[in-house]
Design a protein around this motif. Structure first.
Motif, PDB file in Angstrom:
ATOM      1  N   LEU A 103      30.747  35.969  78.329  1.00  0.00           N
ATOM      2  CA  LEU A 103      31.908  36.177  79.198  1.00  0.00           C
ATOM      3  C   LEU A 103      32.382  37.610  79.021  1.00  0.00           C
ATOM      4  O   LEU A 103      32.727  38.015  77.915  1.00  0.00           O
ATOM      5  CB  LEU A 103      33.019  35.192  78.839  1.00  0.00           C
ATOM      6  N   ARG A 104      32.386  38.373  80.092  1.00  0.00           N
ATOM      7  CA  ARG A 104      32.647  39.817  80.008  1.00  0.00           C
ATOM      8  C   ARG A 104      34.043  40.164  80.496  1.00  0.00           C
ATOM      9  O   ARG A 104      34.523  39.653  81.510  1.00  0.00           O
ATOM     10  CB  ARG A 104      31.610  40.583  80.835  1.00  0.00           C
ATOM     11  N   LEU A 105      34.672  41.101  79.765  1.00  0.00           N
ATOM     12  CA  LEU A 105      35.974  41.657  80.117  1.00  0.00           C
ATOM     13  C   LEU A 105      35.842  43.174  80.124  1.00  0.00           C
ATOM     14  O   LEU A 105      35.258  43.755  79.204  1.00  0.00           O
ATOM     15  CB  LEU A 105      37.034  41.228  79.103  1.00  0.00           C
ATOM     16  N   GLU A 106      36.403  43.833  81.149  1.00  0.00           N
ATOM     17  CA  GLU A 106      36.276  45.277  81.278  1.00  0.00           C
ATOM     18  C   GLU A 106      37.630  45.902  81.560  1.00  0.00           C
ATOM     19  O   GLU A 106      38.543  45.258  82.067  1.00  0.00           O
ATOM     20  CB  GLU A 106      35.317  45.621  82.428  1.00  0.00           C
ATOM     21  N   GLY A 107      37.743  47.202  81.247  1.00  0.00           N
ATOM     22  CA  GLY A 107      38.971  47.933  81.525  1.00  0.00           C
ATOM     23  C   GLY A 107      39.200  48.992  80.466  1.00  0.00           C
ATOM     24  O   GLY A 107      38.281  49.388  79.745  1.00  0.00           O
ATOM     25  N   ILE A 108      40.431  49.448  80.354  1.00  0.00           N
ATOM     26  CA  ILE A 108      40.750  50.376  79.278  1.00  0.00           C
ATOM     27  C   ILE A 108      40.619  49.629  77.955  1.00  0.00           C
ATOM     28  O   ILE A 108      40.766  48.405  77.896  1.00  0.00           O
ATOM     29  CB  ILE A 108      42.153  50.981  79.446  1.00  0.00           C
ATOM     30  N   SER A 118      34.797  39.543  84.367  1.00  0.00           N
ATOM     31  CA  SER A 118      33.923  40.197  85.347  1.00  0.00           C
ATOM     32  C   SER A 118      32.468  39.763  85.237  1.00  0.00           C
ATOM     33  O   SER A 118      31.607  40.307  85.928  1.00  0.00           O
ATOM     34  CB  SER A 118      33.990  41.726  85.172  1.00  0.00           C
ATOM     35  N   GLY A 119      32.188  38.792  84.382  1.00  0.00           N
ATOM     36  CA  GLY A 119      30.837  38.268  84.268  1.00  0.00           C
ATOM     37  C   GLY A 119      30.848  37.004  83.447  1.00  0.00           C
ATOM     38  O   GLY A 119      31.560  36.920  82.437  1.00  0.00           O
ATOM     39  N   ALA A 120      30.083  36.002  83.888  1.00  0.00           N
ATOM     40  CA  ALA A 120      29.989  34.746  83.144  1.00  0.00           C
ATOM     41  C   ALA A 120      28.562  34.250  83.268  1.00  0.00           C
ATOM     42  O   ALA A 120      28.070  34.012  84.374  1.00  0.00           O
ATOM     43  CB  ALA A 120      30.972  33.709  83.690  1.00  0.00           C
TER      44      ALA A 120
END
Length: 412
Positions: free
Chosen positions: A243-248, A213-215
């Protein structure tokens, strides 16, 4: 300068009609936090919308909020945050970059249309605008869109207002989508990559199945030149690629480990968790390394949009030719460039380089005299410019609203 502070949409109609009758242009402001962006305008009348500051409807279960245009963005974000929701497009807060008070409004957010790093996944401000009430340059109120995407009249029309910088109509109320805030986030950080290699790493991550969700990439010279959330990520001070990762939480942790394995050829990835990750991305979103009160605060700042595959080469050429400092966002599709000061903010060189790759560049920060002498917004091709002018005249035939903000030489 006359300040005309309105109380409701009827007041806005009366002010615009009076300005139309006297052919007196109006500068539209909420709290004026973005007045330093755009060509300087020639007017002695301000249309102040700051009193239109109410949240008229908020339905968290329906993921919809309706709010007046003068409402402070920080207050609205605090409200939706209390329900674990957010504006998914991450509106940019320009206060540090411009050196202005943090008083941005909802209307300014939509009018500027500046979105943050999550745009690559969630889209921009216009993609979250469901409807709007506004007053045209005829002095007539109109409504576009509605409260849901399906079967709404004028849904596409209201999207013209996003990024129009107040030149089409005076927004009085908008309806926006809100989205659940992720439970957790993890950011992979690679150190020491050059711009071209970082571009390849970001492309690989964004092409992976891990829902990045972001780089972003901050060049090594920029990291050394400034202080802040991006440069306090432990020593040594060298280029960082994020480098972004999102979620539970379980999903974010698993995907971070899997993506780290994919990116192993580019180096060992460090992991930033939750608060540290959020701080780093706020810094990218708000371009904090180029803050007005920082070491690069005296430099003009360009916002350059280009094909992501061209970002690394374009940025490296600009840095080499100008001695500028760079931040890459959206996987290299967006470049923020703080260039050494010159009378034209190096506009000729920037535009030549950007045109060669099919991009466009906006001069976000520069002294007023520089903004008078160069085109702040990228000059359009003749056909596109003529089409845009016909659209603008259909909303504002006498050029009353924010006259001259978008086009040099049109302020008179």
């Amino acid at each position: 300068m006359d300040t005309l502070k309105v109380r409701d949409a009827k007041d806005v109609e009366q002010v615009v009609r009076a300005a139309l009758a006297s052919e007196q242009p109006l500068e539209i402001i909420g709290h004026g936090s973005k007045r330093l962006i755009g060509q300087p305008m020639a007017t002695n009348a301000l249309l102040d919308l700051s009193a239109l500051n109410a949240v008229t409807a908020y339905e968290p279960n329906e993921l919809i909020i309706t709010v007046q245009a003068g409402a402070p963005l920080a207050d609205v974000q605090s409200l939706i945050d209390s329900k674990n929701q957010q504006f998914a497009f991450e509106p940019v807060n320009t206060s540090q970059l411009l050196g202005t008070p943090d008083t941005g409004t909802i209307g300014g957010m939509i009018g500027a249309g500046l979105a943050g790093p999550r745009r690559i996944k969630a889209g921009g401000a216009r993609d979250h605008l469901l409807g709007a009430h506004a007053v045209s340059g005829f002095g007539d109120s109109f409504k576009a869109g509605g409260r849901v995407v399906k079967n709404v009249t004028g849904y596409d029309l209201c999207k013209l207002l996003a990024g129009s910088w107040g030149t089409l109509a005076v927004m009085t109320e908008v309806t926006l989508k809100v989205m659940p805030r992720p439970e957790s986030e993890r950011t992979l950080m690679l150190r020491g990559l050059d711009d071209i290699t970082a571009n390849r790493a970001m492309t690989a991550a964004l092409g992976s199945p891990f829902d990045v969700s972001g780089a972003a990439h901050v060049a090594d010279s920029t990291v050394r030149a400034v202080a802040g959330a991006l440069t306090d990520l432990r020593s040594p001070r060298e280029a960082v690629t994020l480098l972004r990762l999102e979620g539970i939480t379980a999903s974010a942790v698993h995907r971070a480990a899997a993506l780290a394995a994919v990116l192993a050829p580019f180096g060992m990835a460090e992991i930033l968790e939750d608060a540290a990750s959020a701080a780093a991305w706020r810094s990218v979103r708000d371009v904090q390394p180029f803050a007005a009160n920082g070491s690069l605060g005296g430099r003009p700042v360009w916002r350059i949009v280009c094909p992501p595959a061209s970002g690394g080469a374009l940025g490296r050429a600009l840095a080499r030719d100008t001695g500028g400092e760079l931040i890459y966002d959206w996987g290299g599709g967006l470049i923020w460039a703080a260039l050494p000061p010159k009378p034209d903010a190096q506009a000729a060189l920037v535009r030549q380089r950007v045109n060669a790759v099919g991009g466009h560049a906006t001069l976000i920060r520069a002294p007023a005299q520089v903004r008078r002498d160069v085109d702040v917004f990228h000059p359009q091709q003749d056909g596109l410019a003529a089409l845009g002018e016909r659209v603008r005249l259909s909303f504002d035939p006498k050029n009353i609203l924010n006259r001259g903000r978008l086009t040099r030489g049109s302020a008179t």
